[in-house]
Scaffold this motif. Structure first.
Motif, mmCIF file in Angstrom:
data_model
loop_
_atom_site.group_PDB
_atom_site.id
_atom_site.type_symbol
_atom_site.label_atom_id
_atom_site.label_comp_id
_atom_site.label_asym_id
_atom_site.label_seq_id
_atom_site.Cartn_x
_atom_site.Cartn_y
_atom_site.Cartn_z
ATOM 1 N N SER A 1 -6.885 -4.923 2.019
ATOM 2 C CA SER A 1 -7.466 -6.436 1.206
ATOM 3 C C SER A 1 -8.910 -7.016 2.312
ATOM 4 O O SER A 1 -9.728 -7.938 1.177
ATOM 5 N N PRO B 1 7.729 1.662 5.058
ATOM 6 C CA PRO B 1 7.306 0.113 4.097
ATOM 7 C C PRO B 1 5.867 -0.709 4.787
ATOM 8 O O PRO B 1 5.067 -0.992 4.191
ATOM 9 N N ILE B 2 6.462 -0.227 6.080
ATOM 10 C CA ILE B 2 5.583 -1.657 7.012
ATOM 11 C C ILE B 2 4.535 -1.007 6.960
ATOM 12 O O ILE B 2 3.452 -1.356 7.500
ATOM 13 N N ASP B 3 3.886 0.025 7.630
ATOM 14 C CA ASP B 3 2.535 1.252 7.418
ATOM 15 C C ASP B 3 2.339 0.851 6.449
ATOM 16 O O ASP B 3 0.556 0.135 5.798
ATOM 17 N N ALA B 4 2.830 0.793 5.135
ATOM 18 C CA ALA B 4 2.387 0.709 3.977
ATOM 19 C C ALA B 4 1.589 -0.670 3.534
ATOM 20 O O ALA B 4 0.121 -0.652 2.527
ATOM 21 N N GLU B 5 2.248 -2.075 3.925
ATOM 22 C CA GLU B 5 1.686 -2.998 4.176
ATOM 23 C C GLU B 5 0.936 -3.342 4.456
ATOM 24 O O GLU B 5 -0.208 -4.248 4.387
ATOM 25 N N LEU B 6 0.438 -2.752 5.724
ATOM 26 C CA LEU B 6 -0.809 -3.451 7.084
ATOM 27 C C LEU B 6 -2.225 -2.335 6.499
ATOM 28 O O LEU B 6 -2.849 -3.361 6.414
ATOM 29 N N ALA C 1 -1.917 -2.106 2.876
ATOM 30 C CA ALA C 1 -2.540 -3.131 2.183
ATOM 31 C C ALA C 1 -3.322 -3.653 2.358
ATOM 32 O O ALA C 1 -5.102 -4.860 2.098
ATOM 33 N N LEU C 2 -2.317 -4.966 3.412
ATOM 34 C CA LEU C 2 -3.445 -5.602 4.455
ATOM 35 C C LEU C 2 -4.665 -5.070 4.780
ATOM 36 O O LEU C 2 -5.756 -5.990 5.133
#
Length: 252
Positions: free
Chosen positions: A28, A17-22, A24-25
């Motif tokens: 963006s 999940p951390i990799d996924a959020e990074l 996504a960042l």
């Protein structure tokens, strides 16, 4: 909320999940960088600059948290600290890397300052000023843990209203803000010692060169130095000023 990697039941690799959020960042930011601010309204530019300032502080907070917990990287690579890995893998100069690692460790000790950075209300520059001021308070034998806690609270509050330079000036005398009666006398003595030490380090030497010139070597206080520079500039360039007054360019 579980911090364990989420299992993708379609049979592909587990998703961190951390990799996924990074990711996504990063996506963006790529999308935002594809847009041209030249077409934004003035109000939009102002708003977005404010928001980016907050985002920048939050990004710094995340990086510093990772650096503070990155001792295992140093162990794995055999380096003194993670700055060795930053040098070889990220091409970050060792001096800069070590300063960041030191800052990360210092900030981790101060909960309010770290929280202010993570919330985006304290910039990275101000957080660095706060940690240095608080470390000075910790080193002061007359300051208690209660003094330290109150100093941190005051500095974080000041950080929301002052520039980093103004905050640095406040930080130098934060104990006087904490308890004027106890620390004003101590501050006066410290200033007196500083002035006495400065006086002992000042000197003035001059030597005639025998050709109409004199070499000058001196160490004076900053205030005296600024006045002396102005005076010497006006005395050392009379020919240049005279030539330029007549509308010609003076030789270099």
């Amino acid at each position: 909320m579980s911090l364990e990697p989420e299992i993708n039941h379609w049979g592909t690799n587990p998703v961190d999940p951390i990799d996924a959020e990074l990711a996504a960042l990063e996506s963006s930011l790529d999308n935002l960088l594809a847009r041209d601010p030249a077409y934004w309204r003035t109000s939009q530019k102002k708003d977005r600059l404010k928001r980016l300032e907050i985002i920048q502080a939050k990004q710094a907070a995340l990086k510093l948290r990772i650096l503070a917990a990155a001792g295992d990287i140093a162990e794995e690579t055999g380096a003194k600290d993670v700055s060795g890995w930053m040098l070889t893998e990220l091409l970050v100069d060792k001096k800069i890397g070590r300063a960041e690692v030191k800052f990360a460790a210092a900030l981790a000790k101060y909960e309010l300052a770290a929280a202010g950075l993570a919330e985006g209300v304290v910039s990275q520059d101000k957080a660095r000023v706060i940690t240095k001021a608080l470390e000075a308070v910790e080193a002061d034998p007359t300051a208690s843990r209660e003094d330290l806690a109150y100093a941190e609270k005051l500095l974080v509050d000041y950080a929301t209203r002052l520039t980093a330079d103004d905050l640095k000036n406040i930080g130098k005398r934060i104990l006087v803000e904490v308890d004027p009666e106890r620390f004003e006398a101590a501050e006066a003595k410290a200033l007196q010692r500083e002035e006495e030490q400065a006086q002992r380090r000042t000197f003035f030497q001059s030597r005639a060169n025998g050709d109409g010139t004199v070499d000058i070597h001196a160490r004076v206080s900053y205030a005296v130095g600024m006045r002396l520079r102005t005076l010497l500039d006006s005395l050392a360039q009379p020919r240049k000023l005279s030539v330029e007054d007549r509308g010609r360019k003076a030789p270099l």
